[in-house]
Design a protein around this motif. Structure first.
Motif: not given
Length: 465
Positions: A29, A32-33, A149, A152
Motif C-alpha cells: 500500500t 502504491e501511494r 483507492d 489499495i
C-alpha cells in the motif's frame, strides 16, 4: 485431542498469516501511494517546464496550453500561477484552484516543498516553474484519488483472499492430521476400556495412525492376548480345583455316613466330629472359590438402586436372624441415587456383611443396615453391637485368612473388599459407638443422565462364607 490439535494449528496459522500478510499488504500500500505521488509530480513537472518557457523566457503559451489540454484529457485538473500568485492559465476543471491551491503556491514560491493535501477526493501536487529558490511561477495539479483507492482495495482484497485460503487449508489439514492421530488413540482407548470390563477377546486396530500409535496398538494386543491366556488358565485351574476337591469330600462324607449308621455310640461320636471337619473343609473350599472368582471379576457397571437391594436382602435374612434371636433393621437416610456396580455384586456384598454380623452378634443383639447419599458417593453402613474387633484384627480383616479372630472361614470381608474396590468404591471398618463393629462402604454413583437406569440385576443369591 482432535479439538486441541486443530485449535493449536489454527492459532499458529492465524499468527503466521497476521505476521506475514498484513505487513506485506501495508508495504505494498505504501509503495502504491509513493508511486502514485511520483507519477503525479512527474506530470506536474512536465507542465511546470512548459510554463517556465512562457513565464521566464516570454515564449508563446502554446506549449503550456497543449500540456494543460493533455492533462485535462486524462482527467487531471491543473492551474499555472505567476510569481505574484495570479492565475495565468488553467484547465476547465477548477479543483487546482482555491484556498488550498493558493497555500501550496505560496509555499512553492517561498522555496519550500509542501506536503500535498487531499481536496474533495483529489490529491494536490505543486511544483515550481523555474529555479526552486527563485521560481517564475508555480503549477498545481489535482488528480483523482479513485485509481489509488482501487489499487489499495485490490491489494487488501487479495491479501484477505490469500489469508482466507491459507486459513481454510490449515483447517482442512489440521482436522485431517488431528483425526489421523486421535482416531487410532480413541479406538485404542475404547479397546482398553472393553478389555478392562471383561471382554478378553478385544483387540485394537493396528492398521491406522502414526507409526508410534500402531506400535502401541500392537503392544496392547500382545498384552491383551497374554492376559486372556492367563485369565483363562486361572479359570481352568479354579474349575479343576472345584471338581477335584468337592468330589472327594462328598465321597468321604458319604462313607462316614455309612459307617456311622452301623457304629456304636463312641464310634458314632468320632465320626460325627469327622463330619464336622469335612463340612468345615467344604465351606473353606467354597469360600476360596468365591474369593478367586471375586478377584478375577471385571465388572461391567450397571445402575443398581441401593434402597431396593437393601430392602430385598434384609427381607431374605430376617428369618435367619430371628432364628438366632438377632434383630435385623434397615434405616434410610433419604433417597439414595443409583450406584454403578457389577450385576449381582451389591447382593453378594450385603449377604457377606449381614452373615458375618449375624454370626458375631449374640442373641438379643441388633444388626442395622443404613444407606444415604454422601457427597459424590452412596454410603452403606452395616452396624452391629457384638464384640467388635481389635485394631490389629481390623488392620488385616480384608485379607484372606487375615483375621485370626474370625469365627467362620475368614473370607467374607476379603470378598467384600475385592468386589467394592473392583467397582471403584472404598471399604473401611469402624467401631460402633457403645461397642460393636461398623463396616462403611462408599460406592460410586451412576451418572445422572438416565443411561442404564433400570438395568437388570442378577437374581439375589443368599451366600454365606
Amino acid at each position: 485431542m482432535t479439538r486441541r490439535i486443530t485449535w493449536t494449528l489454527l492459532t499458529l496459522t492465524c499468527v503466521l498469516l497476521v505476521l506475514a500478510v498484513v505487513p506485506l499488504a501495508v508495504s505494498m500500500t505504501a509503495r502504491e501511494r509513493v508511486a502514485y505521488r511520483d507519477s503525479q509530480r512527474a506530470a506536474t513537472r512536465v507542465i511546470a517546464a512548459a510554463a517556465e518557457e512562457h513565464l521566464s523566457d516570454h515564449k508563446s503559451a502554446t506549449t503550456m496550453r497543449r500540456e494543460l489540454t493533455a492533462a485535462a484529457r486524462v482527467g487531471d485538473c491543473a492551474a499555472v500561477y505567476d510569481a505574484t500568485r495570479h492565475l495565468v492559465a488553467a484547465t476547465p476543471c477548477t479543483a487546482a484552484q482555491g484556498e488550498e491551491a493558493q497555500e501550496l503556491v505560496a509555499e512553492v514560491l517561498a522555496g519550500h516543498e509542501p506536503e500535498p493535501p487531499e481536496n474533495e477526493g483529489r490529491l494536490l501536487a505543486a511544483e515550481p516553474a523555474g529555479e526552486v529558490r527563485r521560481p517564475a511561477g508555480a503549477v498545481v495539479l489535482a488528480r483523482s484519488a479513485s485509481p489509488l483507492d482501487a489499487r489499495i482495495a485490490a491489494i487488501w482484497g487479495w491479501s484477505a483472499a490469500i489469508g482466507t485460503a491459507g486459513l481454510a487449508a490449515s483447517v482442512l489439514l489440521s482436522v485431517r492430521l488431528a483425526r489421523w492421530v486421535s482416531r487410532p488413540l480413541s479406538t485404542l482407548d475404547a479397546s482398553a476400556r472393553r478389555l478392562g470390563e471383561g471382554a478378553l477377546g478385544e483387540r485394537a486396530d493396528v492398521g491406522g495412525g502414526p507409526p508410534e500409535v500402531r506400535r502401541l496398538a500392537a503392544t496392547f494386543n500382545t498384552m491383551a492376548a497374554r492376559t486372556e491366556a492367563l485369565v483363562h488358565g486361572h479359570r481352568a485351574v479354579i474349575a479343576d480345583v472345584s471338581h477335584q476337591l468337592r468330589t472327594p469330600l462328598a465321597a468321604l462324607r458319604l462313607r462316614l455316613d455309612v459307617l456311622a449308621a452301623g457304629a456304636d455310640r463312641d464310634t458314632a461320636d468320632e465320626l460325627a466330629a469327622a463330619q464336622e471337619e469335612i463340612a468345615r473343609l467344604s465351606r473353606l473350599v467354597d469360600g476360596l472359590l468365591a474369593v478367586a472368582r471375586a478377584e478375577q471379576a471385571t465388572p461391567r457397571p450397571t445402575a443398581v438402586r441401593v434402597g431396593e437391594v437393601v430392602t430385598e436382602r434384609l427381607a431374605a435374612w430376617t428369618p435367619v436372624a430371628q432364628e438366632r434371636g438377632v434383630r435385623l433393621a434397615g434405616v434410610s437416610g433419604g433417597p439414595t441415587p443409583a450406584v454403578a456396580l457389577g450385576t449381582g455384586h451389591l447382593e453378594q456384598i450385603l449377604d457377606n456383611l449381614i452373615a458375618n454380623a449375624v454370626d458375631a452378634v449374640p442373641a438379643g443383639g441388633t444388626v442395622t443396615v443404613d444407606h444415604r447419599a454422601a457427597g459424590g458417593t452412596a454410603r452403606i453402613r452395616v452396624r452391629d453391637d457384638g464384640p467388635g474387633m481389635t485394631d490389629g484384627a481390623k488392620a488385616v480383616a480384608f485379607r484372606r485368612f487375615g483375621n485370626p479372630e474370625a469365627r467362620g472361614t475368614g473370607l467374607g470381608l476379603a470378598i467384600v473388599h475385592r468386589l467394592v474396590t473392583a467397582n471403584g468404591g472404598t471399604a473401611r471398618l469402624e467401631d460402633t459407638p457403645g461397642g460393636g463393629l461398623t463396616v462403611v462402604l462408599d460406592l460410586p454413583l451412576w451418572p445422572q443422565d438416565g443411561r442404564g437406569r433400570g438395568a437388570p440385576r442378577s437374581s439375589p443369591v443368599l451366600k454365606k462364607t
